[in-house]
Design an enzyme around this catalytic site. Structure first.
Site, PDB file in Angstrom:
ATOM      1  N   GLY A  32       0.844  -1.202   0.000  1.00 58.34           N
ATOM      2  CA  GLY A  32       0.000   0.000   0.000  1.00 58.34           C
ATOM      3  C   GLY A  32       0.872   1.242   0.000  1.00 58.34           C
ATOM      4  O   GLY A  32       0.519   2.291   0.547  1.00 58.34           O
ATOM      5  N   GLY A  35      -0.331   4.721  -0.985  1.00 62.32           N
ATOM      6  CA  GLY A  35      -1.489   5.249  -0.262  1.00 62.32           C
ATOM      7  C   GLY A  35      -1.085   6.361   0.695  1.00 62.32           C
ATOM      8  O   GLY A  35       0.094   6.731   0.787  1.00 62.32           O
ATOM      9  N   ASP A  57       2.540  -1.500  -4.577  1.00 59.09           N
ATOM     10  CA  ASP A  57       1.204  -0.913  -4.627  1.00 59.09           C
ATOM     11  C   ASP A  57       0.577  -1.312  -5.964  1.00 59.09           C
ATOM     12  O   ASP A  57       1.287  -1.588  -6.920  1.00 59.09           O
ATOM     13  CB  ASP A  57       1.260   0.612  -4.511  1.00 59.09           C
ATOM     14  CG  ASP A  57      -0.070   1.191  -4.025  1.00 59.09           C
ATOM     15  OD1 ASP A  57      -0.145   1.632  -2.862  1.00 59.09           O
ATOM     16  OD2 ASP A  57      -1.057   1.169  -4.794  1.00 59.09           O
ATOM     17  N   ARG A  59      -1.038   0.808  -7.622  1.00 60.01           N
ATOM     18  CA  ARG A  59      -0.761   1.994  -8.452  1.00 60.01           C
ATOM     19  C   ARG A  59       0.744   2.222  -8.498  1.00 60.01           C
ATOM     20  O   ARG A  59       1.444   1.862  -7.554  1.00 60.01           O
ATOM     21  CB  ARG A  59      -1.414   3.240  -7.838  1.00 60.01           C
ATOM     22  CG  ARG A  59      -2.926   3.225  -7.907  1.00 60.01           C
ATOM     23  CD  ARG A  59      -3.499   4.204  -6.909  1.00 60.01           C
ATOM     24  NE  ARG A  59      -3.190   3.814  -5.535  1.00 60.01           N
ATOM     25  CZ  ARG A  59      -3.465   4.528  -4.465  1.00 60.01           C
ATOM     26  NH1 ARG A  59      -4.034   5.690  -4.582  1.00 60.01           N
ATOM     27  NH2 ARG A  59      -3.159   4.090  -3.257  1.00 60.01           N
ATOM     28  N   ILE A  77      -1.264  -7.613  -3.864  1.00 57.05           N
ATOM     29  CA  ILE A  77      -0.860  -8.491  -2.757  1.00 57.05           C
ATOM     30  C   ILE A  77      -1.597  -9.829  -2.797  1.00 57.05           C
ATOM     31  O   ILE A  77      -1.262 -10.756  -2.070  1.00 57.05           O
ATOM     32  CB  ILE A  77      -1.075  -7.822  -1.379  1.00 57.05           C
ATOM     33  CG1 ILE A  77      -2.493  -7.275  -1.254  1.00 57.05           C
ATOM     34  CG2 ILE A  77      -0.037  -6.736  -1.155  1.00 57.05           C
ATOM     35  CD1 ILE A  77      -2.859  -6.867   0.153  1.00 57.05           C
ATOM     36  N   TYR A 176     -15.071  -4.167   5.947  1.00 58.91           N
ATOM     37  CA  TYR A 176     -13.718  -3.701   6.296  1.00 58.91           C
ATOM     38  C   TYR A 176     -13.424  -3.962   7.784  1.00 58.91           C
ATOM     39  O   TYR A 176     -12.358  -4.468   8.149  1.00 58.91           O
ATOM     40  CB  TYR A 176     -13.636  -2.210   5.972  1.00 58.91           C
ATOM     41  CG  TYR A 176     -12.382  -1.502   6.406  1.00 58.91           C
ATOM     42  CD1 TYR A 176     -11.177  -1.692   5.747  1.00 58.91           C
ATOM     43  CD2 TYR A 176     -12.409  -0.589   7.472  1.00 58.91           C
ATOM     44  CE1 TYR A 176     -10.037  -1.005   6.127  1.00 58.91           C
ATOM     45  CE2 TYR A 176     -11.281   0.102   7.860  1.00 58.91           C
ATOM     46  CZ  TYR A 176     -10.092  -0.113   7.189  1.00 58.91           C
ATOM     47  OH  TYR A 176      -8.968   0.569   7.572  1.00 58.91           O
ATOM     48  N   LYS A 180     -10.607  -6.392   9.307  1.00 65.91           N
ATOM     49  CA  LYS A 180      -9.531  -5.924  10.190  1.00 65.91           C
ATOM     50  C   LYS A 180      -9.511  -6.742  11.494  1.00 65.91           C
ATOM     51  O   LYS A 180      -8.449  -7.146  11.963  1.00 65.91           O
ATOM     52  CB  LYS A 180      -9.693  -4.434  10.499  1.00 65.91           C
ATOM     53  CG  LYS A 180      -9.308  -3.519   9.339  1.00 65.91           C
ATOM     54  CD  LYS A 180      -7.816  -3.570   9.049  1.00 65.91           C
ATOM     55  CE  LYS A 180      -7.374  -2.574   8.000  1.00 65.91           C
ATOM     56  NZ  LYS A 180      -5.957  -2.747   7.620  1.00 65.91           N
TER      57      LYS A 180
HETATM   58  N1  SER Z   1     -10.443   5.566   7.895  1.00 65.76           N
HETATM   59  C1  SER Z   1     -11.038   4.262   7.856  1.00 65.76           C
HETATM   60  C2  SER Z   1     -12.265   4.260   7.073  1.00 65.76           C
HETATM   61  O1  SER Z   1     -12.936   5.247   7.118  1.00 65.76           O
HETATM   62  C3  SER Z   1     -11.340   3.782   9.233  1.00 65.76           C
HETATM   63  O2  SER Z   1     -10.194   3.263   9.757  1.00 65.76           O
HETATM   64  O3  SER Z   1     -12.590   3.288   6.483  1.00 65.76           O
END
Ligand code: SER
Length: 361
Positions: A32, A35, A57, A59, A77, A176, A180
């Protein structure tokens, strides 16, 4: 053994400096890399004299990154063959695994997000374990998790919870966040239990260290695909003279942190004495602020700012499931985490001067 076989079979231990008879360069791997966090992290590593960064990355990393890295790769990845090539070419001692699809973007393509966020992390954890096997030293694996790992069921619970510890309210409502949280567990598994029944297992191969970022605010870049993005978007829009419609209510409160503090925290955790680390996962935060308080500060510094509040019900519900504040006392105690900026000083000393200069030209 062919390269393809080495991806699927545990590698025999080789000497510290040789693999397939060839010498491998020592490397820090950053995923990443192009980023928001990757960019700043690599510049900080370079400023600290590290010229052995290998960056990946999807990109193409820009010139300023290419100039300070040992090598940069455009790649995914999820691509096992790329990681196998890295294993063959480098002796990796540290991995900063930053690549991820953030919470808003992930809700449009949850299965793809799972592939990248979980599948990619699994590939990298395995790379770390295989690296440790090949050079005989533990590989540090630095993993940013997120406040998205939390999930408070409703606003009343959020209000009552206040400041939450690392172990409370872990029922995420986004792909997400689920990714995580699960990857935190995967990291613990690789650090402590990997291949626990295998006779040739190497205990402690992966030194997994994780910090849960709050919403991050950078003066240099605008995030894309996150749900905490309303704060940085609001500030950048005001500096650029554009009106902004904030997608959450003014009384929506979550923790935030400036990008320099996030990068410092990441490097500090990586450098910390492992014997002092009492946990694998640490909360970190700079300040807790409501969208309304941020808007007021923005208007104070940019009096012409046109900020409207037009809550988007779905994105609002995601932010409502995140805690208003997090308890980062374990990080402060174990590795002396101490963010430089408060909400006020973040604006005065970092955001406003840097953003003004950025949009002045
Ligand atoms: N910044 C992240 C998001 O908004 C949260 O960790 O997805």
């Amino acid at each position: 053994m062919t390269t393809a076989e080495s991806a699927s079979d545990p590698l025999p231990r080789t000497t510290a400096t040789s693999f397939h008879g060839a010498r491998r360069n020592s490397a820090i791997l950053v995923t990443g890399a192009a980023g928001e966090v990757g960019h700043g992290l690599i510049q900080s590593l370079a400023a600290a004299g590290r010229r052995d960064v290998v960056a990946i990355d999807v990109r193409k990393p820009d010139r300023s990154l290419r100039d300070v890295c040992q090598e940069t790769y455009v790649g995914d990845i999820c691509d096992g063959s790329l990681l196998t090539r890295l294993l063959a070419m480098y002796e990796i001692t540290e991995i900063y695994h930053l690549a991820a699809l953030l919470s808003t973007r992930a809700e449009f393509t949850p299965e793809t997000a799972h592939e990248v966020n979980v599948g990619g992390t699994l590939n990298l954890l395995r790379l770390a374990a295989e690296q440790a096997r090949s050079h005989g030293q533990r590989v540090k694996f630095i993993f940013p998790s997120s406040i998205a790992a939390y999930g408070l069921p409703d606003l009343a619970t959020k209000d009552a919870a206040g400041v939450v510890t690392e172990d409370q309210h872990l029922r995420p409502v986004t792909m997400y966040g689920c990714n995580k949280l699960y990857c935190e567990h995967l990291g613990r598994y690789y650090a402590r239990h990997y291949r626990r029944l295998a006779q040739d297992r190497i205990p402690d191969a992966v030194d997994f260290r994780c910090l849960r970022y709050p919403g991050l605010i950078s003066a240099d870049t605008v995030p894309s695909g996150g749900t905490s993005d309303f704060a940085p978007e609001m500030i950048h829009a005001a500096a650029a003279g554009r009106p902004y419609a904030c997608f959450v209510r003014p009384n929506t409160r979550i923790p935030f942190m400036t990008m320099p503090d996030a990068i410092d925290a990441t490097l500090q955790l990586a450098a910390a004495d492992g014997r002092k680390l009492s946990r694998l996962v640490y909360n970190v935060s700079g300040f807790s602020a409501s969208a309304g308080a941020i808007a007021d500060l923005v208007k104070g510094f940019f009096p012409g700012a046109a900020i409207a509040f037009e809550p988007d019900e779905q994105r609002q519900s995601i932010v409502d499931s995140w805690p208003a504040d997090v308890d980062d006392s374990a990080a402060r105690r174990d590795w002396s985490f101490e963010p430089q900026y408060t909400l006020q000083s973040a604006f005065e000393e970092y955001l406003v001067p840097t953003i003004r200069a950025r949009y002045a030209g």
